[in-house]
Design a protein around this motif. Structure first.
Motif, mmCIF file in Angstrom:
data_model
loop_
_atom_site.group_PDB
_atom_site.id
_atom_site.type_symbol
_atom_site.label_atom_id
_atom_site.label_comp_id
_atom_site.label_asym_id
_atom_site.label_seq_id
_atom_site.Cartn_x
_atom_site.Cartn_y
_atom_site.Cartn_z
ATOM 1 N N ASP A 214 0.741 -1.237 0.070
ATOM 2 C CA ASP A 214 -0.145 0.061 -0.115
ATOM 3 C C ASP A 214 0.874 1.213 -0.038
ATOM 4 O OD1 ASP A 214 -2.272 -1.364 0.008
ATOM 5 O OD2 ASP A 214 -2.402 -1.370 2.062
ATOM 6 N N GLU A 215 2.101 1.431 0.622
ATOM 7 C CA GLU A 215 2.766 2.390 0.801
ATOM 8 C C GLU A 215 3.493 2.782 -0.429
ATOM 9 O OE1 GLU A 215 5.593 2.374 4.032
ATOM 10 O OE2 GLU A 215 3.830 2.393 5.753
ATOM 11 N N GLU A 216 3.877 1.798 -0.913
ATOM 12 C CA GLU A 216 4.830 1.978 -2.458
ATOM 13 C C GLU A 216 3.579 2.245 -3.480
ATOM 14 O OE1 GLU A 216 8.074 -0.441 -4.965
ATOM 15 O OE2 GLU A 216 6.834 -1.634 -3.725
ATOM 16 N N THR A 217 2.419 1.715 -3.374
ATOM 17 C CA THR A 217 1.445 2.186 -4.304
ATOM 18 C C THR A 217 1.019 3.622 -4.231
ATOM 19 O OG1 THR A 217 0.348 -0.178 -4.470
ATOM 20 C CG2 THR A 217 -1.000 1.736 -5.327
ATOM 21 N N ILE A 218 0.944 4.031 -3.154
ATOM 22 C CA ILE A 218 0.704 5.300 -2.573
ATOM 23 C C ILE A 218 1.915 6.254 -3.143
ATOM 24 C CG2 ILE A 218 0.191 7.150 -0.842
ATOM 25 C CD1 ILE A 218 -1.360 5.175 0.721
ATOM 26 N N ASP A 219 3.075 6.116 -3.102
ATOM 27 C CA ASP A 219 4.285 6.912 -3.389
ATOM 28 C C ASP A 219 4.286 6.720 -5.030
ATOM 29 O OD1 ASP A 219 6.862 7.749 -3.109
ATOM 30 O OD2 ASP A 219 7.489 5.995 -4.361
ATOM 31 N N ILE A 220 4.093 5.758 -5.591
ATOM 32 C CA ILE A 220 3.951 5.671 -7.025
ATOM 33 C C ILE A 220 2.701 6.842 -7.544
ATOM 34 C CG2 ILE A 220 3.383 4.426 -9.277
ATOM 35 C CD1 ILE A 220 4.887 2.094 -7.944
ATOM 36 N N LYS A 221 1.698 6.408 -7.054
ATOM 37 C CA LYS A 221 0.679 7.535 -7.421
ATOM 38 C C LYS A 221 0.738 8.967 -7.389
ATOM 39 C CE LYS A 221 -4.506 7.852 -6.332
ATOM 40 N NZ LYS A 221 -4.272 8.811 -5.186
ATOM 41 N N ASP A 222 1.311 9.168 -6.146
ATOM 42 C CA ASP A 222 1.307 10.463 -5.578
ATOM 43 C C ASP A 222 2.901 11.082 -6.079
ATOM 44 O OD1 ASP A 222 -1.228 10.433 -4.558
ATOM 45 O OD2 ASP A 222 -0.233 10.007 -2.413
ATOM 46 N N ARG A 223 3.562 10.554 -6.668
ATOM 47 C CA ARG A 223 4.870 10.884 -7.059
ATOM 48 C C ARG A 223 4.634 11.970 -8.192
ATOM 49 N NH1 ARG A 223 8.896 6.368 -8.442
ATOM 50 N NH2 ARG A 223 8.179 5.543 -6.456
ATOM 51 N N GLU A 224 5.441 13.330 -7.848
ATOM 52 C CA GLU A 224 5.252 14.264 -8.953
ATOM 53 C C GLU A 224 5.612 14.024 -10.197
ATOM 54 O OE1 GLU A 224 4.045 17.490 -8.613
ATOM 55 O OE2 GLU A 224 3.308 16.569 -6.512
ATOM 56 N N VAL A 225 6.728 13.092 -10.456
ATOM 57 C CA VAL A 225 7.191 12.690 -11.708
ATOM 58 C C VAL A 225 6.181 11.765 -12.253
ATOM 59 C CG1 VAL A 225 8.458 10.615 -10.846
ATOM 60 C CG2 VAL A 225 9.107 11.789 -13.343
ATOM 61 N N ASN A 226 5.241 11.142 -11.968
ATOM 62 C CA ASN A 226 4.318 10.546 -12.646
ATOM 63 C C ASN A 226 3.206 11.339 -12.771
ATOM 64 O OD1 ASN A 226 5.942 7.986 -12.521
ATOM 65 N ND2 ASN A 226 5.187 7.577 -10.222
ATOM 66 N N LYS A 227 2.804 12.092 -11.934
ATOM 67 C CA LYS A 227 1.770 13.313 -12.396
ATOM 68 C C LYS A 227 1.993 14.014 -13.469
ATOM 69 C CE LYS A 227 0.045 13.754 -7.619
ATOM 70 N NZ LYS A 227 -0.332 14.713 -6.547
ATOM 71 N N GLN A 228 3.502 14.530 -13.714
ATOM 72 C CA GLN A 228 3.899 15.204 -14.887
ATOM 73 C C GLN A 228 3.717 14.308 -16.092
ATOM 74 O OE1 GLN A 228 4.716 18.358 -15.048
ATOM 75 N NE2 GLN A 228 5.290 18.144 -17.424
ATOM 76 N N LYS A 229 4.017 13.085 -15.868
ATOM 77 C CA LYS A 229 3.545 12.254 -17.062
ATOM 78 C C LYS A 229 2.241 12.126 -17.530
ATOM 79 C CE LYS A 229 7.693 9.032 -16.272
ATOM 80 N NZ LYS A 229 8.349 7.692 -16.156
ATOM 81 N N LEU A 230 1.724 11.875 -16.523
ATOM 82 C CA LEU A 230 0.032 12.011 -16.780
ATOM 83 C C LEU A 230 -0.366 13.133 -17.429
ATOM 84 C CD1 LEU A 230 -2.061 10.868 -13.496
ATOM 85 C CD2 LEU A 230 -2.310 9.979 -15.852
ATOM 86 N N ARG A 231 0.015 14.482 -17.044
ATOM 87 C CA ARG A 231 -0.224 15.548 -17.787
ATOM 88 C C ARG A 231 0.270 15.631 -19.433
ATOM 89 N NH1 ARG A 231 0.208 21.644 -15.379
ATOM 90 N NH2 ARG A 231 -0.683 22.540 -17.098
ATOM 91 N N ARG A 232 1.449 15.338 -19.506
ATOM 92 C CA ARG A 232 1.770 15.237 -20.727
ATOM 93 C C ARG A 232 1.028 14.317 -21.625
ATOM 94 N NH1 ARG A 232 6.980 14.553 -18.455
ATOM 95 N NH2 ARG A 232 7.204 12.362 -19.261
ATOM 96 N N ARG A 233 0.698 13.131 -20.971
ATOM 97 C CA ARG A 233 -0.055 12.091 -21.803
ATOM 98 C C ARG A 233 -1.444 12.587 -22.013
ATOM 99 N NH1 ARG A 233 2.604 10.022 -22.901
ATOM 100 N NH2 ARG A 233 3.510 7.883 -22.027
ATOM 101 N N ILE A 234 -2.262 13.085 -20.994
ATOM 102 C CA ILE A 234 -3.424 13.884 -21.656
ATOM 103 C C ILE A 234 -3.297 14.867 -22.639
ATOM 104 C CG2 ILE A 234 -5.188 15.266 -20.459
ATOM 105 C CD1 ILE A 234 -4.598 14.261 -17.711
ATOM 106 N N GLU A 235 -2.127 15.690 -22.622
ATOM 107 C CA GLU A 235 -2.113 16.682 -23.707
ATOM 108 C C GLU A 235 -1.766 16.112 -25.030
ATOM 109 O OE1 GLU A 235 1.045 18.850 -22.194
ATOM 110 O OE2 GLU A 235 -0.413 20.375 -20.694
ATOM 111 N N GLN A 236 -1.004 14.688 -24.801
ATOM 112 C CA GLN A 236 -0.496 14.553 -26.246
ATOM 113 C C GLN A 236 -1.299 13.277 -26.800
ATOM 114 O OE1 GLN A 236 3.501 13.072 -25.271
ATOM 115 N NE2 GLN A 236 4.254 15.205 -24.770
#
Length: 337
Positions: free
Chosen positions: A118-140
């Motif tokens: 659970d802790e590792e999943t939360i870390d991956i989900k909330d990591r800023e680098v992954n949020k940035q990837k999400l934003r790029r994917r939504i845009e592209q």
């Protein structure tokens, strides 16, 4: 759209040290293409971006000068580990697949699913680098609707391989490998849910397989959209390294007026695909060895009851989807009483 999903996307911030954007030139069959990636992306992600502009599937690409020392770089390696410079001109060999052969050996196979704490999943989900990837994917990412989104409907997102179809067995007719009760399941679900198919394969393969199974032409339901591997993102875990996943926020970001975490559920046989949205994922029992199991497999019947049971709830993300069989049994008992 719920406030939680809005904040997840809007709070994305750029860390220039870990998210340096790279514009790379790729040379293939005498032409030059431009792709944009970030230093925290993997080689596999680079191949996905190359696929977008060349239509050469990642598994068919050979990047001649993308190396780790003297050896070709593995798909899981991060670009930051390779020291690629923006001035590099990547030389690629690869062939476009003009025809999809119904060959189970040619389809992707991933059996080594794993559990993340659970802790590792939360870390991956909330990591800023992954949020940035999400934003790029939504845009592209370019998402094409096959049928309009329907106001007031919830969203059901479905994997293909081992979820709806046994893609490794052989058969004269692909429908022999279709999971039992598939059309009944989709027909009933369609009353309450828009349906999106998301596969980790190429769009051509997705379209061919859905047409062969009669999913795209069925008179009793309509598929809202098809999504392929290009909408996935690469994330990194401490325990299992780099892997790809299916972030539902890509869909939420494209259609915020229709879909959000509170009204979305996703079925997949690989739990790792839910890592960016664990509260919305249900791990379906894999459908393998169709010839032996199709007479007894009733997974989609039970899941139909589950979808009906939760269709009136306001927030699906608060459910423990691991207990779906209990909800399904309760729903059947209520129907009989």
């Amino acid at each position: 759209m719920s406030s939680s999903s809005s904040s997840d996307i809007s709070s994305v911030s750029t860390n220039p040290e870990s998210n340096e954007e790279l514009t790379l030139a790729v040379k293939w069959v005498g032409k030059e293409y431009t792709v944009r990636v970030c230093s925290d992306d993997s080689v596999g992600e680079l191949k996905r971006r190359i696929c977008e502009v060349t239509n050469v599937l990642p598994k068919r690409q050979k990047l001649l000068n993308v190396k780790a020392g003297a050896k070709p770089a593995d798909d899981t390696m991060l670009l930051s580990q390779l020291g690629l410079k923006p001035s590099i001109k990547i030389m690629m060999m690869g062939t476009v697949e003009d025809e999809i052969l119904v060959d189970p050996v040619d389809a992707p196979e991933v059996l080594d699913d794993f559990e993340l704490g659970d802790e590792e999943t939360i870390d991956i989900k909330d990591r800023e680098v992954n949020k940035q990837k999400l934003r790029r994917r939504i845009e592209q990412f370019k998402m094409t609707l096959l049928n309009p989104c329907r106001p007031g409907k919830k969203l059901l997102v479905l994997d293909i391989d081992y979820t709806l179809f046994d893609h490794r067995s052989t058969a004269e007719n692909p429908r022999e490998l279709m999971r039992p009760f598939l059309h009944e399941f989709l027909t009933t679900s369609y009353q309450f849910y828009d349906i999106i198919i998301w596969s980790a394969t190429s769009m051509k393969w997705v379209e061919v397989k859905m047409k062969e199974l009669g999913v795209l032409s069925h008179p009793d339901y309509r598929i809202t959209a098809l999504i392929d591997h290009l909408a996935m993102i690469t994330v990194q875990s401490h325990s299992h390294g780099v892997f790809d996943c299916k972030p539902l926020a890509v869909i939420w970001g494209k259609f915020p007026e229709y879909y959000h975490p509170g009204n979305t559920i996703m079925f997949d046989d690989l739990k790792r695909n839910f890592v960016m949205n664990p509260q919305n994922g249900l791990v379906i029992k894999p459908f393998r060895k169709a010839h032996l199991n199709r007479a007894t497999d009733q997974e989609l019947l039970g899941l139909t009851d589950y979808l009906l049971a939760i269709s009136t709830l306001d927030d699906l993300s608060k459910l423990d989807h691991r207990r779906w069989r209990d909800y399904s049994d309760q729903h059947k008992k209520r129907r009989r009483s």
